[in-house]
Design a protein around this motif. Sequence first.
Motif, short mmCIF file in Angstrom:
data_model
loop_
_atom_site.label_atom_id
_atom_site.label_comp_id
_atom_site.label_asym_id
_atom_site.label_seq_id
_atom_site.Cartn_x
_atom_site.Cartn_y
_atom_site.Cartn_z
N GLU A 51 0.75 -1.25 -0.03
CA GLU A 51 0.13 0.00 -0.07
C GLU A 51 0.98 1.33 0.19
OE1 GLU A 51 -3.52 1.41 3.03
OE2 GLU A 51 -3.39 -0.93 2.67
N ILE A 52 1.92 1.17 0.87
CA ILE A 52 2.81 2.44 0.86
C ILE A 52 3.48 2.62 -0.30
CG2 ILE A 52 5.05 3.32 1.94
CD1 ILE A 52 4.00 1.97 4.59
N THR A 53 4.03 1.72 -0.93
CA THR A 53 4.85 1.64 -2.24
C THR A 53 3.95 2.04 -3.41
OG1 THR A 53 6.07 -0.28 -1.46
CG2 THR A 53 6.31 0.39 -4.00
N GLN A 54 2.36 1.75 -3.56
CA GLN A 54 1.48 1.94 -4.27
C GLN A 54 1.14 3.51 -4.19
OE1 GLN A 54 -1.56 -0.64 -3.59
NE2 GLN A 54 -0.52 -2.30 -4.69
N HIS A 55 1.50 4.10 -3.05
CA HIS A 55 1.21 5.58 -2.92
C HIS A 55 2.35 6.42 -3.10
CE1 HIS A 55 -2.54 4.31 -1.16
NE2 HIS A 55 -3.11 5.27 -1.43
N GLY A 56 3.58 5.84 -3.56
CA GLY A 56 4.85 6.35 -3.93
C GLY A 56 5.87 6.49 -2.88
N GLY A 57 5.47 5.81 -1.82
CA GLY A 57 6.42 5.69 -0.71
C GLY A 57 7.43 4.81 -0.63
N GLN A 58 8.48 4.34 0.38
CA GLN A 58 9.23 3.58 0.29
C GLN A 58 9.12 2.52 1.57
OE1 GLN A 58 13.33 4.09 -1.13
NE2 GLN A 58 12.83 6.31 -1.31
N ALA A 59 9.08 1.38 1.60
CA ALA A 59 8.52 0.34 2.63
C ALA A 59 9.37 -0.96 1.93
CB ALA A 59 7.22 0.34 2.97
N ILE A 60 9.90 -1.60 3.29
CA ILE A 60 10.29 -2.85 3.25
C ILE A 60 9.86 -3.70 4.38
CG2 ILE A 60 12.20 -2.70 1.49
CD1 ILE A 60 14.22 -2.71 3.68
N TYR A 61 9.73 -4.77 4.33
CA TYR A 61 9.39 -5.65 5.77
C TYR A 61 10.31 -6.94 6.03
CZ TYR A 61 6.84 -8.72 2.78
OH TYR A 61 6.54 -9.81 1.64
N GLN A 62 10.46 -7.50 7.14
CA GLN A 62 10.62 -8.70 7.56
C GLN A 62 10.06 -9.21 8.66
OE1 GLN A 62 14.78 -9.39 6.98
NE2 GLN A 62 15.29 -9.81 9.14
N GLU A 63 9.76 -10.53 8.52
CA GLU A 63 9.06 -11.12 9.50
C GLU A 63 10.04 -10.90 11.07
OE1 GLU A 63 7.41 -14.74 8.35
OE2 GLU A 63 7.36 -15.83 10.59
N LEU A 64 9.26 -10.75 12.12
CA LEU A 64 10.21 -10.52 13.25
C LEU A 64 9.35 -10.74 14.40
CD1 LEU A 64 12.48 -8.76 14.86
CD2 LEU A 64 10.98 -6.83 14.57
#
Length: 250
Positions: free
Chosen positions: A50-63
Motif C-alpha cells: 500500500e505504501i509503495t503504491q502511494h509512492g512511498g518506500q517500505a520494506i518488511y521482515q518477519e520479526l
Amino acid sequence: MTDNIQGKVVIITGASSGIGEATAKLLANKGAKVVLGARRAENLKRIADEITQHGGQAIYQELDVTQQSGNDAIVQLARDRFGRLDVMFLNAGLMPSSPLSALKTDEWHRMVDVNITGVLNGVAAVLPTFIAQKSGHVIATSSVAGLKAYPGGAVYGGTKWFVREFMEVLRMESALEGTNIRTATIYPAAINTELLGTITDKASLDQMQGLYDKLGISPDRIASVVAFAIGQPADTTINEFTVGPANQPW
Ligand code: NDP
C-alpha cells in the motif's frame, strides 16, 4: 520548521496493525523509508504494498521481538537496503489483562517476553549503530498503564513502567556519553487497535471493550506524535507524550 523526516530510515516493530501500521503509513507519506517488523508477514506485505503504491518506500521482515537474532537481522536489513538507520520505534506489545487471582501465568510471562525483552532486544540491536554514527532516535510505546496502576493491569502496567524507566536512563546516559541519541516515550490511553484481542479473561475484556467502544480514538493520533518527535531538529529531544481521548479520565 522544515519537517526533519524526509529520507530518514525508520524501523517499526509491531508494524502489522494498529499504532505501528498507522505510523508506518504516516511516516512514509512524509518521505521516511520505513522498515516494518512483526510476526504476521502477510499483513506487513499488504501494508508495504500500500505504501509503495502511494509512492512511498517500505520494506518488511518477519520479526519476533523476543528473539535477539531477529532484531539484529532487521537492523542489518535497514542498513543493507537503505544504507543507514535513523530511528527505531519499539512498539510491539500485547495486553492480556486479568486479575492476578486468575493466575494466567503464561500470559504474565508472555507480556514480560514481548513488552520488556522485546524492547531490550531492539535497543541491543540498534545501539552499536547509533553509538558509532553518534546519532539516532529510539522511540518506545509505553502506556498510561505505565504511569498509573489499575486492577487487572498488574503485569501489563509493570512491563510498561519498565519501559518508562529504561527509556529515561537511555536518554540520560546518551546525553552524558555524547552519543546524540534522542528518545521519546509515548503513553497512549484508549486507542482503537487490535490490542484487546489478546485478552482472554472475559470480565476484563468486557470492561475494556466497553471503555474502548465508548472512548477509543484512532491510532493516527499516535502516529502524529511519533512524526512530531522525529521532526524536531537534531539537537532537540521531546521525551514524553501522554496521548488519549479527550474525555477519558485515565
Ligand atoms: P495491535 O494489537 O494492533 O498491535 C500490536 C503489534 O505488536 C502487532 O503489530 C503485533 O504483530 C505486534 N507483536 C505482538 N507480539 C509480537 C512479537 N512477539 N514480535 C513482534 N511483534 C509482535 O495493538 P496496538 O497497535 O495498540 O499496540 C502497539 C503498542 O501500543 C503496544 O506496545 C501496546 O501495548 C501499546 N499501547 C496500546 C494502547 C491502545 O489502547 N491500543 C494503549 C497503550 C499502549 P504480530 O501479531 O503480527 O506479531
